[in-house]
Design a protein around this motif. Sequence first.
Motif, mmCIF file in Angstrom:
data_model
loop_
_atom_site.group_PDB
_atom_site.id
_atom_site.type_symbol
_atom_site.label_atom_id
_atom_site.label_comp_id
_atom_site.label_asym_id
_atom_site.label_seq_id
_atom_site.Cartn_x
_atom_site.Cartn_y
_atom_site.Cartn_z
ATOM 1 N N VAL A 186 -7.203 -10.119 -13.820
ATOM 2 C CA VAL A 186 -8.021 -9.460 -12.803
ATOM 3 C C VAL A 186 -9.382 -10.143 -12.777
ATOM 4 O O VAL A 186 -10.088 -10.178 -13.796
ATOM 5 C CB VAL A 186 -8.191 -7.961 -13.106
ATOM 6 N N ASP A 233 0.864 -1.185 0.000
ATOM 7 C CA ASP A 233 0.000 0.000 0.000
ATOM 8 C C ASP A 233 0.899 1.233 0.000
ATOM 9 O O ASP A 233 1.193 1.810 1.055
ATOM 10 C CB ASP A 233 -0.918 -0.014 1.222
ATOM 11 N N PRO A 259 -4.148 -2.126 -8.493
ATOM 12 C CA PRO A 259 -5.101 -1.138 -7.949
ATOM 13 C C PRO A 259 -4.421 -0.044 -7.125
ATOM 14 O O PRO A 259 -4.792 1.134 -7.224
ATOM 15 C CB PRO A 259 -6.046 -1.988 -7.089
ATOM 16 N N ASP A 260 -3.429 -0.436 -6.325
ATOM 17 C CA ASP A 260 -2.708 0.547 -5.521
ATOM 18 C C ASP A 260 -1.879 1.469 -6.408
ATOM 19 O O ASP A 260 -1.790 2.680 -6.153
ATOM 20 C CB ASP A 260 -1.815 -0.181 -4.512
ATOM 21 N N ASP A 287 -15.311 0.834 -10.867
ATOM 22 C CA ASP A 287 -14.873 0.650 -9.487
ATOM 23 C C ASP A 287 -13.357 0.454 -9.401
ATOM 24 O O ASP A 287 -12.729 0.842 -8.418
ATOM 25 C CB ASP A 287 -15.600 -0.553 -8.878
ATOM 26 N N TYR A 288 -12.785 -0.133 -10.448
ATOM 27 C CA TYR A 288 -11.377 -0.539 -10.406
ATOM 28 C C TYR A 288 -10.434 0.612 -10.747
ATOM 29 O O TYR A 288 -9.392 0.786 -10.097
ATOM 30 C CB TYR A 288 -11.156 -1.694 -11.393
ATOM 31 N N ILE A 289 -10.782 1.402 -11.764
ATOM 32 C CA ILE A 289 -9.889 2.460 -12.252
ATOM 33 C C ILE A 289 -10.338 3.809 -11.697
ATOM 34 O O ILE A 289 -11.488 4.204 -11.901
ATOM 35 C CB ILE A 289 -9.887 2.506 -13.789
ATOM 36 N N LEU A 304 -2.603 2.369 -9.442
ATOM 37 C CA LEU A 304 -3.558 3.292 -10.058
ATOM 38 C C LEU A 304 -3.884 4.464 -9.130
ATOM 39 O O LEU A 304 -4.079 5.597 -9.579
ATOM 40 C CB LEU A 304 -4.840 2.555 -10.441
ATOM 41 N N ARG A 305 -3.924 4.200 -7.823
ATOM 42 C CA ARG A 305 -4.247 5.256 -6.862
ATOM 43 C C ARG A 305 -3.101 6.252 -6.673
ATOM 44 O O ARG A 305 -3.275 7.289 -6.035
ATOM 45 C CB ARG A 305 -4.630 4.640 -5.506
ATOM 46 N N PHE A 328 -13.613 -7.993 -13.042
ATOM 47 C CA PHE A 328 -13.168 -6.638 -13.368
ATOM 48 C C PHE A 328 -14.364 -5.739 -13.677
ATOM 49 O O PHE A 328 -15.111 -5.971 -14.626
ATOM 50 C CB PHE A 328 -12.219 -6.689 -14.567
ATOM 51 N N THR A 334 -0.940 -7.918 -11.339
ATOM 52 C CA THR A 334 -2.277 -7.521 -10.909
ATOM 53 C C THR A 334 -2.434 -7.349 -9.398
ATOM 54 O O THR A 334 -3.300 -6.570 -8.983
ATOM 55 C CB THR A 334 -3.325 -8.524 -11.420
ATOM 56 N N GLU A 370 3.879 -0.418 -14.137
ATOM 57 C CA GLU A 370 3.536 -1.559 -13.289
ATOM 58 C C GLU A 370 4.274 -2.800 -13.785
ATOM 59 O O GLU A 370 3.992 -3.324 -14.864
ATOM 60 C CB GLU A 370 2.020 -1.803 -13.313
#
Length: 327
Positions: free
Chosen positions: A249, A199, A225-226, A256-258, A228-229, A252, A221, A217
């Motif tokens: 993923v 994280d 998600p982290d 919600d994911y991106i 992307l944040r 998917f 996978t 990245e």
Amino acid sequence: MLAVVLSQPGPPENLVLQELPLPTEQEGWARIRVEAFGLNRSELMTRLGLSGDAVTLPRVLGIECAGVVDAAPAGSGLKTGQQVVAMMGEMGRTYDGSYAEYTSVPLTQLIPMSTELPWEVVGALPEMIQTANGSLTIGLDLQPDQTLLIRGGTSSVGLAAAALAKQLGATVLATTRRPDRFEMLERRGIDHPILDSGDIAPAVRKLFPGGVDAALELVGTPTLPDTLRCVRVHGTVCFTGLLSNQWTVNDFYPIDYIPAGVRLTAYEGKASDLPREALQRVLEAVADGSLPIAVHHVYDGLEQVRQAHEDMENNTAAGKLVVRVRH
């Protein structure tokens, strides 16, 4: 010739040194006397049986090599003894690759070059530079003075991407799971080494509250998600690497994911993505010291391919693993 053959998936012991016939000459292909080759995670996945139906066995693995032309068709423009590198395509997957004294590849997978660098250095470069260069240019369209996060920063591609990005003038953040590798990353010119706890978005946002411009990245996978944040609105994440051996993923749902406004791209390299002129510039920059390339270890001879695979599987390297072929 001698070659290392995989007859069925399994442990490093399944890589067996054998005597095979010299590859035959054929139209549209060139035979290369292999001098060195780098190891790649895709070869590990093939050895473990994770490459799907695209790979047929028995097979000589190896998706890249450096060496000299041993035979080439008339009209190809290639001369016997000419320095070349070869990479990608279905090399080491549907036809025999570089874990051998000689290999034969389609002309489309071959790039002529000229250098006085040691073969073990040249052997580290083809796939690593092609993937790093393609990820930064095609995948991210990285611009001078932008900020770049590399997730998987101590991998060979991560270190190569960092070196290329620094040449462009980017500010580079790079992750590692090991605090003892911070010093190495700083020596390689990384502006902000980051300890990867899984994280890292809070740490990245503390440095750059609006988020970084771009992220590469390389882990896979589980961390995507982290990653992307970590990126700003209208910034880009390029999914290139599979260090985790996880590349899909489940369930998917893009909204919600991106995160809103963040762009997600991917890069899977081709030899044609690395122009001959670009490779030559890299070789010259490595030679004059302006482009640092991390070679973690050189294995002396095909007999050490098993040990090289074991080291790769155990993630002991910070940089490229290379085998020097002895004739």
